[in-house]
Design a protein around this motif. Structure first.
Motif, PDB file in Angstrom:
ATOM      1  N   VAL A   1      42.105  36.847  41.811  1.00  0.00           N
ATOM      2  CA  VAL A   1      42.650  36.457  40.502  1.00  0.00           C
ATOM      3  C   VAL A   1      41.787  37.024  39.380  1.00  0.00           C
ATOM      4  O   VAL A   1      42.290  37.522  38.362  1.00  0.00           O
ATOM      5  CB  VAL A   1      42.746  34.920  40.391  1.00  0.00           C
ATOM      6  N   GLY A   2      40.459  36.970  39.558  1.00  0.00           N
ATOM      7  CA  GLY A   2      39.563  37.493  38.540  1.00  0.00           C
ATOM      8  C   GLY A   2      39.723  38.989  38.343  1.00  0.00           C
ATOM      9  O   GLY A   2      39.789  39.485  37.211  1.00  0.00           O
ATOM     10  N   VAL A   3      39.814  39.732  39.451  1.00  0.00           N
ATOM     11  CA  VAL A   3      39.986  41.186  39.351  1.00  0.00           C
ATOM     12  C   VAL A   3      41.336  41.520  38.733  1.00  0.00           C
ATOM     13  O   VAL A   3      41.457  42.444  37.915  1.00  0.00           O
ATOM     14  CB  VAL A   3      39.853  41.841  40.738  1.00  0.00           C
TER      15      VAL A   3
ATOM     16  N   ARG B   1      43.673  43.195  31.539  1.00  0.00           N
ATOM     17  CA  ARG B   1      43.072  43.312  30.209  1.00  0.00           C
ATOM     18  C   ARG B   1      42.737  44.757  29.872  1.00  0.00           C
ATOM     19  O   ARG B   1      42.731  45.144  28.713  1.00  0.00           O
ATOM     20  CB  ARG B   1      41.814  42.445  30.122  1.00  0.00           C
ATOM     21  N   ARG B   2      42.482  45.544  30.900  1.00  0.00           N
ATOM     22  CA  ARG B   2      42.132  46.949  30.657  1.00  0.00           C
ATOM     23  C   ARG B   2      43.397  47.797  30.572  1.00  0.00           C
ATOM     24  O   ARG B   2      43.558  48.793  31.264  1.00  0.00           O
ATOM     25  CB  ARG B   2      41.216  47.461  31.774  1.00  0.00           C
TER      26      ARG B   2
ATOM     27  N   ARG C   1      42.928  51.696  36.904  1.00  0.00           N
ATOM     28  CA  ARG C   1      43.884  50.608  37.119  1.00  0.00           C
ATOM     29  C   ARG C   1      44.340  50.586  38.567  1.00  0.00           C
ATOM     30  O   ARG C   1      44.452  49.531  39.184  1.00  0.00           O
ATOM     31  CB  ARG C   1      45.089  50.759  36.183  1.00  0.00           C
ATOM     32  N   ASP C   2      44.606  51.766  39.161  1.00  0.00           N
ATOM     33  CA  ASP C   2      45.039  51.829  40.553  1.00  0.00           C
ATOM     34  C   ASP C   2      43.945  51.326  41.480  1.00  0.00           C
ATOM     35  O   ASP C   2      44.206  50.634  42.460  1.00  0.00           O
ATOM     36  CB  ASP C   2      45.426  53.262  40.922  1.00  0.00           C
TER      37      ASP C   2
END
Length: 246
Positions: free
Chosen positions: A33-35, A41-42, A50-51
């Protein structure tokens, strides 16, 4: 490859240390969930970044699912293991091929539906390993009933209990696809036994994982020569303390 290594690693940890299963599941879920939140956000980051973050989320989520599977299986296993050292009655479905062990018993894996004192078994769903007097009908998919002394296994073993049956019977023979497979296997073994020794006993083990016709002398010769692994071709047969078991 990283996904497989990560999943197998967390499964191995949870199997050897069952108490940490739910902790691992929670930690991996929280990390996923954190990742995921960080990746979202990025939104202006590079696509490759992102991938990569998405792959990490998939790995962590899969690890959490694997740990949770171990956690869900623990209550039934622990309930079955409480019968350690006691005489139990079980009903179960055979989940592996059978082979004659070094003690002369016919050994196979099964998934229980009930476990308990003779005459009063209760609902249960746990993997067990049974040793019964050699007989026909203990095929993959058959439903059986057995009474015998049980012994709990160590952490890391697939089966929760090993049952040395003093009485066993086939309640319902293998049916459907399992029944067809059992019939074909029986016919193959029957025809193989018409061949000259030692091929007549070895061929069923190599082809369909049925090592019941392998003599103790041949089994010992294969063990000494380091060729016992050849019967693993079937995918079901493994080495157990120098002997063959399925």
């Amino acid at each position: 490859m990283p996904l497989a290594v990560a999943v197998w690693g967390v499964v191995l940890l949870c199997v050897l240390l069952p108490a940490v299963a739910w902790g691992c599941a929670g930690a991996c879920t929280t990390a996923a969930v954190g990742v995921l939140a960080f990746v979202c956000r990025r939104s202006h980051g590079a696509r490759g970044q992102r991938d990569h973050g998405g792959f990490v989320v998939v790995v962590l989520a899969t690890m959490a699912a694997a740990a949770a599977c171990v956690g869900f299986a623990l209550p039934a296993r622990e309930a079955a293991m409480r019968w350690d050292g006691r005489v139990v009655e079980i009903t179960a479905e055979v989940t592996s091929s059978a082979s004659v062990g070094r003690d002369g018993r016919l050994w196979f894996e099964a998934a229980t539906t009930t476990v308990g004192p003779p005459g009063h078994p209760a609902d249960s769903s746990a993997p067990v390993r049974l040793g019964v007097d050699p007989a026909e009908g203990f095929d993959l998919g058959a439903r059986i009933r057995a009474v015998g002394e049980s012994s709990a296994t160590d952490a890391g073993e697939h089966s929760a209990l090993v049952v040395f049956a003093s009485d066993a019977e086939v309640v319902s023979p293998a049916s459907g696809a399992f029944g067809v497979a059992a019939g074909l296997k029986s016919a193959f073994v029957e025809r193989s036994l018409r061949l000259p020794e030692p091929g007549s006993g070895l061929l069923p083990g190599l082809a369909v994982g049925d090592t019941r016709a392998v003599t103790s002398a041949l089994n010992e010769d294969m063990r000494i020569s380091g060729l016992s692994h050849l019967t693993a071709v079937s995918g079901d047969t493994v080495i157990d303390g120098g002997g063959l078991r399925t």
